[in-house]
Scaffold this active site. Structure first.
Site, PDB file in Angstrom:
ATOM      1  N   PHE A   1       0.895  -1.240   0.170  1.00  0.00           N
ATOM      2  CA  PHE A   1       0.125  -0.056  -0.091  1.00  0.00           C
ATOM      3  C   PHE A   1       1.087   1.393  -0.061  1.00  0.00           C
ATOM      4  O   PHE A   1       1.619   1.470   0.908  1.00  0.00           O
ATOM      5  CB  PHE A   1      -0.941   0.065   1.257  1.00  0.00           C
ATOM      6  CG  PHE A   1      -1.737  -1.155   1.164  1.00  0.00           C
ATOM      7  CD1 PHE A   1      -2.374  -1.580  -0.052  1.00  0.00           C
ATOM      8  CD2 PHE A   1      -2.082  -1.868   2.430  1.00  0.00           C
ATOM      9  CE1 PHE A   1      -3.307  -2.622  -0.066  1.00  0.00           C
ATOM     10  CE2 PHE A   1      -3.197  -2.840   2.321  1.00  0.00           C
ATOM     11  CZ  PHE A   1      -3.796  -3.418   1.253  1.00  0.00           C
TER      12      PHE A   1
ATOM     13  N   HIS B   1      -4.170  -7.716   9.579  1.00  0.00           N
ATOM     14  CA  HIS B   1      -2.796  -7.361   9.807  1.00  0.00           C
ATOM     15  C   HIS B   1      -2.134  -7.878  10.838  1.00  0.00           C
ATOM     16  O   HIS B   1      -2.776  -7.921  12.052  1.00  0.00           O
ATOM     17  CB  HIS B   1      -2.770  -6.076   9.563  1.00  0.00           C
ATOM     18  CG  HIS B   1      -1.352  -5.289   9.705  1.00  0.00           C
ATOM     19  ND1 HIS B   1      -0.410  -5.101  10.525  1.00  0.00           N
ATOM     20  CD2 HIS B   1      -0.552  -5.001   8.483  1.00  0.00           C
ATOM     21  CE1 HIS B   1       0.729  -4.359  10.174  1.00  0.00           C
ATOM     22  NE2 HIS B   1       0.493  -4.381   8.756  1.00  0.00           N
TER      23      HIS B   1
ATOM     24  N   THR C   1      -4.691  -6.560   4.339  1.00  0.00           N
ATOM     25  CA  THR C   1      -3.319  -6.384   3.645  1.00  0.00           C
ATOM     26  C   THR C   1      -2.963  -7.242   2.421  1.00  0.00           C
ATOM     27  O   THR C   1      -2.390  -6.540   1.530  1.00  0.00           O
ATOM     28  CB  THR C   1      -2.274  -6.583   4.799  1.00  0.00           C
ATOM     29  OG1 THR C   1      -2.487  -5.648   5.660  1.00  0.00           O
ATOM     30  CG2 THR C   1      -0.900  -6.387   4.186  1.00  0.00           C
TER      31      THR C   1
ATOM     32  N   TYR D   1       4.039  18.656  37.199  1.00  0.00           N
ATOM     33  CA  TYR D   1       4.478  19.857  36.344  1.00  0.00           C
ATOM     34  C   TYR D   1       3.914  19.838  34.918  1.00  0.00           C
ATOM     35  O   TYR D   1       4.199  20.868  34.251  1.00  0.00           O
ATOM     36  CB  TYR D   1       6.025  19.542  36.178  1.00  0.00           C
ATOM     37  CG  TYR D   1       6.452  18.315  35.688  1.00  0.00           C
ATOM     38  CD1 TYR D   1       6.422  17.960  34.350  1.00  0.00           C
ATOM     39  CD2 TYR D   1       6.962  17.270  36.421  1.00  0.00           C
ATOM     40  CE1 TYR D   1       6.716  16.550  33.750  1.00  0.00           C
ATOM     41  CE2 TYR D   1       7.378  16.072  35.949  1.00  0.00           C
ATOM     42  CZ  TYR D   1       7.156  15.803  34.646  1.00  0.00           C
ATOM     43  OH  TYR D   1       7.703  14.378  34.131  1.00  0.00           O
TER      44      TYR D   1
ATOM     45  N   GLY E   1       5.508  13.055  23.983  1.00  0.00           N
ATOM     46  CA  GLY E   1       5.875  14.163  22.813  1.00  0.00           C
ATOM     47  C   GLY E   1       4.990  13.881  21.945  1.00  0.00           C
ATOM     48  O   GLY E   1       4.642  12.805  21.396  1.00  0.00           O
TER      49      GLY E   1
END
Length: 495
Positions: free
Chosen positions: A103, A202, A259, A345, A363
């Site tokens: 793909f 998959h 897939t 924090y 992150g």
């Protein structure tokens, strides 16, 4: 008492007399960007001239890069020259118009520009307050995608790196919703859990079960029908059997666009089974999901609106650069309950909009920008038009491929994916060897790159149209190469 006010600390003294090297000046950056942009334009113009797959040996690129890091800075033009000479020549070119193997993850030009802007601002969108616009752009872009594929407003979501991460994140939410108290108590001593997925799904589903601590034995591979679609009655039987054994059903994963064959599971029927037993339904539409933008394809997605979670990958068929995988869900609470953990924090009054609470990563890249830019610069009509063209190209190629009886379809053509094989009526082992050699010869030619899979224990060739750069002539080349290889390897000739 010693006087500490008159002597500077040695480290502070060094900091004043020996400053760190400065970043590039604006002039140097401008010149480097100019070179990089010109290289990018040239590369996109000539990418079709490269072999799709490089003819190199393992370790060849690394040996050209040098054993030790340089002590002194080098001019960017020299770095770019080495990149062009030693690295580009060792790439598999996913943007090549002859890339038909997997793909495709080709890249539209607006996404390239968006990646530059993302790198330029360099934000971390973990909290709303760490970059309010990044969070709100992501939410906007995800909601635009939801609308474009026709899902109801009850779905919201976020962008992760890949579908594997999205499926893993959904499984953690499903595990928590199943009442296992894993977040608090861990898996030890709890009930055995089960995950259900198709024989054709998959591998990321199994990998997610491993990572979530459920173990490989927790995964039930459900049988498929003659068109490689999961059988609802087989799912029902597996869940019933597990309940009788005291195993707790946790998640069922249906696939729209598997897939190997791009087959479409009967999501509506599978959803009814999942609802009946209170099992989380996750839909893997990583490849084919965006095709719901094409009105004539929409019926193939019937039932996915009842799922608990869905994954779609704009970095596949939409041409957004890697990585950009959208996870949609109807209820955010199980996702927050499974992984949300905010240290002091990072506490804020805007916790409900903090996307770091959904998924493992703290992150977060500004991925939403490239999806937003894609919609703005291409539009939903343009995106749907590309997919419609790819589907038509694949259907026409399948007809041409099977003309004359040299090749036969091994599965129904689905979306833009074709599974086929050269068949001679000989023994299976000989036929499989012949098909392996056909694939090797086509790929060695450098103009086209196709892949393979296994269906019913037989080796099958696979071709998928998905690159924004692929045109009819590139498919012509691939079909000619396939017929040429098949002719060179007559059925009676050893491969």
């Amino acid at each position: 008492m010693p006087d500490h006010t008159k002597r500077a600390h040695p480290a502070r003294e060094n900091a004043r007399t020996d400053p760190a090297p400065a970043d590039w000046s604006p002039e140097t950056l401008r010149a480097a960007l100019g070179r990089a942009s010109q290289w990018t334009i040239d590369y996109r113009r000539r990418v079709g001239e490269f072999p799709v797959f490089p003819a190199i040996e393992p370790g060849q690129v690394r040996s050209a890069l040098g054993e030790r890091p340089p002590k002194e800075p080098e001019p960017f033009e020299r770095v770019l020259a080495d990149f062009d000479a030693h690295i580009v020549s060792g790439l598999t070119h996913w943007n090549h118009p002859g890339f038909l193997a997997y793909f495709s993850s080709s890249t539209r030009a607006p996404s390239i520009v968006a990646e530059l802007l993302i790198a330029a601002v360099g934000v971390n969108a973990m909290l709303w307050r760490t970059s309010p616009a990044a969070t709100e752009v992501e939410r906007t872009a995800v909601d635009w995608l939801r609308q474009a594929v026709g899902l109801p407003a009850s779905f919201s979501g976020l962008i992760l790196d890949t579908a594997s991460t999205a499926t893993f994140t959904a499984l953690l939410a499903a595990r928590e919703l199943a009442g296992t108290r894993v977040r608090a108590d861990g898996l030890a001593g709890g009930p055995a859990l089960a995950v259900y997925t198709s024989e054709q799904s998959h591998s990321s589903v199994e990998k997610s079960a491993l990572a979530a601590g459920l173990g490989h034995r927790s995964v039930r591979r459900i049988a498929v029908d003659e068109a490689f679609r999961m059988r609802p009655e087989a799912l029902e039987a597996a869940i019933t059997e597990d309940l009788a054994r005291g195993v707790r059903p946790t998640m069922a994963c249906a696939t729209i666009g598997t897939t190997s064959t791009a087959s479409v599971d009967p999501v509506e029927a599978l959803a009814a089974v999942a609802r009946r037993h209170g099992v989380w339904l996750h839909v893997d539409a990583a490849y084919a999901g965006p095709a719901a933008m094409v009105p004539e394809q929409r019926a193939r997605f019937r039932g996915w609106e009842t799922a608990d979670s869905i994954v779609l990958n704009p970095h596949k068929w939409l041409g957004t650069s890697l990585d950009c995988s959208v996870l949609l869900y109807r209820d955010v609470a199980p996702f927050r309950e499974s992984l949300a953990l905010t240290p002091t924090y990072l506490e804020s009054e805007d916790d409900e909009t903090d996307l770091m609470d959904i998924g493992l990563a703290l992150g977060r890249r500004f991925r939403g920008l490239k999806l937003w830019v894609l919609f703005r610069c291409v539009g939903t009509d343009g995106l749907a038009g590309t997919m419609r063209r790819h589907i038509a190209m694949a259907e026409a190629a399948a007809d041409r491929l099977t003309e004359g009886g040299v090749f036969e379809l091994a599965a129904p053509v689905s979306f833009s994916t074709i599974c086929f094989r050269a068949a001679s009526g000989g023994d299976p082992a000989t036929e499989d060897r012949r098909n392996r050699e056909i694939l090797a010869r086509v790929n060695a030619g450098g103009r086209s790159f196709i892949s393979h899979t296994e269906l019913g224990g037989r080796y099958v060739l696979r071709l998928s149209v998905g690159s924004v750069h692929t045109e009819e002539r590139h498919l012509d080349e691939a079909l000619e190469a396939l017929h040429r290889a098949a002719a060179d390897l007559s059925p009676g000739e050893p491969a």
